[in-house]
Design a protein around this motif. Sequence first.
Motif, PDB file in Angstrom:
ATOM      1  N   ALA A 293       9.654  -1.350   1.372  1.00 59.66           N
ATOM      2  CA  ALA A 293       9.643  -0.005   1.947  1.00 59.66           C
ATOM      3  C   ALA A 293      10.124   1.036   0.944  1.00 59.66           C
ATOM      4  O   ALA A 293       9.665   2.180   0.951  1.00 59.66           O
ATOM      5  N   LEU A 294      11.045   0.628   0.054  1.00 60.39           N
ATOM      6  CA  LEU A 294      11.583   1.562  -0.941  1.00 60.39           C
ATOM      7  C   LEU A 294      10.789   1.545  -2.239  1.00 60.39           C
ATOM      8  O   LEU A 294      11.105   2.288  -3.162  1.00 60.39           O
ATOM      9  N   ASP A 295       9.778   0.693  -2.310  1.00 59.41           N
ATOM     10  CA  ASP A 295       8.868   0.665  -3.465  1.00 59.41           C
ATOM     11  C   ASP A 295       9.602   0.346  -4.761  1.00 59.41           C
ATOM     12  O   ASP A 295       9.540   1.086  -5.752  1.00 59.41           O
ATOM     13  N   TYR A 296      10.303  -0.786  -4.776  1.00 62.98           N
ATOM     14  CA  TYR A 296      10.946  -1.242  -6.006  1.00 62.98           C
ATOM     15  C   TYR A 296       9.888  -1.535  -7.068  1.00 62.98           C
ATOM     16  O   TYR A 296       8.772  -1.954  -6.762  1.00 62.98           O
ATOM     17  N   ASP A 297      10.271  -1.338  -8.326  1.00 59.10           N
ATOM     18  CA  ASP A 297       9.354  -1.620  -9.431  1.00 59.10           C
ATOM     19  C   ASP A 297       9.470  -3.056  -9.915  1.00 59.10           C
ATOM     20  O   ASP A 297       8.474  -3.641 -10.371  1.00 59.10           O
ATOM     21  N   ALA A 298      10.657  -3.657  -9.843  1.00 56.29           N
ATOM     22  CA  ALA A 298      10.863  -5.048 -10.224  1.00 56.29           C
ATOM     23  C   ALA A 298      12.281  -5.447  -9.824  1.00 56.29           C
ATOM     24  O   ALA A 298      13.160  -4.592  -9.676  1.00 56.29           O
TER      25      ALA A 298
END
Length: 656
Positions: free
Chosen positions: A125-130
């Motif tokens: 939901a928070l759109d982590y990159d890695a």
Amino acid sequence: MRLRILRPKAAPGPKTVIVRGNALLNSLSFSGLTTGQRGVHLRLIETTDLHLHLLPYDYYADRPSAGIGLASAARLIDVARAEAPNTLLFDNGDFLQGTPMGDYVAHERGLRRGDLHPVMAAMNALDYDAITLGNHEFNYGLDFLMTTLEGAAFPVVSANLSTRLGAGPRADRTLVKPYVILDRMVTDEMGFAHPIRIGVIGFAPPQVIDWDNHALDGRLQARDIVQSARAWVPEMREAGAELIVALAHTGIGSARYAEGMENAAVPLARTPGIDALLTGHTHLIFPSPMFSSMPDVDIATGTIGGKPAVMGGCWGAHVGLIDMLLMREGGEWQVLGTRSEVRALPSDGLKSDRRIADAVAGLHADTLAAIRRPVGQSREALHSYFSHLGVTGSLQVVAEAQRDYVRQRLADPELAELPILSAVAPFKSGGRGGPAGYTDVLEGPVALRHIADLYPFPNAIAALCLTGAEVVEWLERSAAAFNRVRPGSQGTPLRNPEVPGYNFEVIDPLDVVYDLSQPSRYDHAGGLADPRAHRVVSVMLEGRPLDPEGRYILCTNSYRAGGAGRFAGAQARNLVLSDERVTRDILRQYVTRHGALVRGGQGSFRFKAMPGTTVIFETGPGAGAHLDEIAGFHPEARGLTRAGFLRLKLDLSDGA
């Protein structure tokens, strides 16, 4: 293509500056940025050691808890993203275990293929990159972890954990990808877009295979962090990485490299090719004054080994930021300057982000129902406010459950005849857990949440066969939890803040006397500091001195038996029982069988009397209701600290 780092004409200001918009570009003067050249402001955002604190809720106390939780930290993340034109969001590990919600998913509800674990739902939901893996990701077993990771909508990297070792790190079959290269477009201060290839690599403490050996034996291998970095980083450059970020689930420890070191951030930062370092594991904050005297660590510039670094605390109470000023010239990216900071949630918290709150609402309700389920009774109030003063009732009930379980499972008749001791640490005893971080079970009905309160970690049971001399060394290691107190002195802080509660072990049913006027034999990390020092002056078992040459069974847990904390005798050759059963489940079944929390032995410890000597002891405010239990110390309340701890003045004249 290699990224060059240019040094500024003058060092940036204090690290605790909040950078907004393009303030980084406007506030620093660099020799490498001239008229007509355009800088790129890139911000790296870190969460670390979430331990499944997704909501601002304390499941052990069964009440909301402002100031923690990813749902609240999401507000800080949104603000940090809005302030910078180019951002990347990473998690640095230990996200899977740590609250009853995690235990409920792992042990009661279960996780089948295709199910989305709540922490993956929140991170998606928070759109982590890695993200990378920490040691606690393996507490529920390898299969559970891999099923969890199937739900990740972002790369998961770890370079030093493998299912099969090859001739060298690059020949290993790594558990997940060792690294990933993110192709991104970044904009400069004029709004022009530029392509950049950002390499992201992950590392975990190699000790993970020992700490969870019962679940990982033969299935997972670990390499040294620094050696793995030296092997993989050049390959990342060969693959086109122009900027390399290390997600390092490791603490900031010694600057001197030693193979296999747990807290390897400083030597890792010195690895050529790494441009920025996100750290964690120890639940601390960097930059902060705590690290001011450490070699190769600069809190003014927020660098370790000359590289920008950050450590963002734990439990979603903080987020870490690294701001980087980049410039592209001659086909190469250059780092012109950096700043690091850690932002904290306000003490009264922030409104929960609906993306996360909605994603876990149903599971939150199910967890509450589970933790409120009655399992027995408590015949007395049990707490950990005075565990470092010899009031160990809350530890004795766990010790007896461990002893009862091990006693029934020692198959060797010779071992079964030996005395059985039981070691337990006050996991919740303030310190980094804050003034609310104490066990506090009231007299009356006991629910599952109380069991988790008494033993919050999902460690498996284990037992060692030790000599009496090794048991005494175990106690000497525990004694590092106390500062040295000079006879006749006034107001010395009793506890050594460098030793967390989980590294202070009480062995039941031993009666122990510590002499705090002596220096500690061990340092806070378990290293031998003074071989001639001895704080343990007396150890009695059932009225008789412990036999140094005698053999004893010591009940402990998989984490400790695997060498964590560097306690004497915690070696494979001494292991006589290694079981997959989690100690907390053993305690729950013990309470269910007896219908109550039952104490075992009445052993404990005390301090050798020092007439005319007082110390200061900090504990939770709830301790005020139990001061009669430490009457022998003649306690005097001295108000609350800024952090909210109750300060007590204690008199050591009677050696209570």
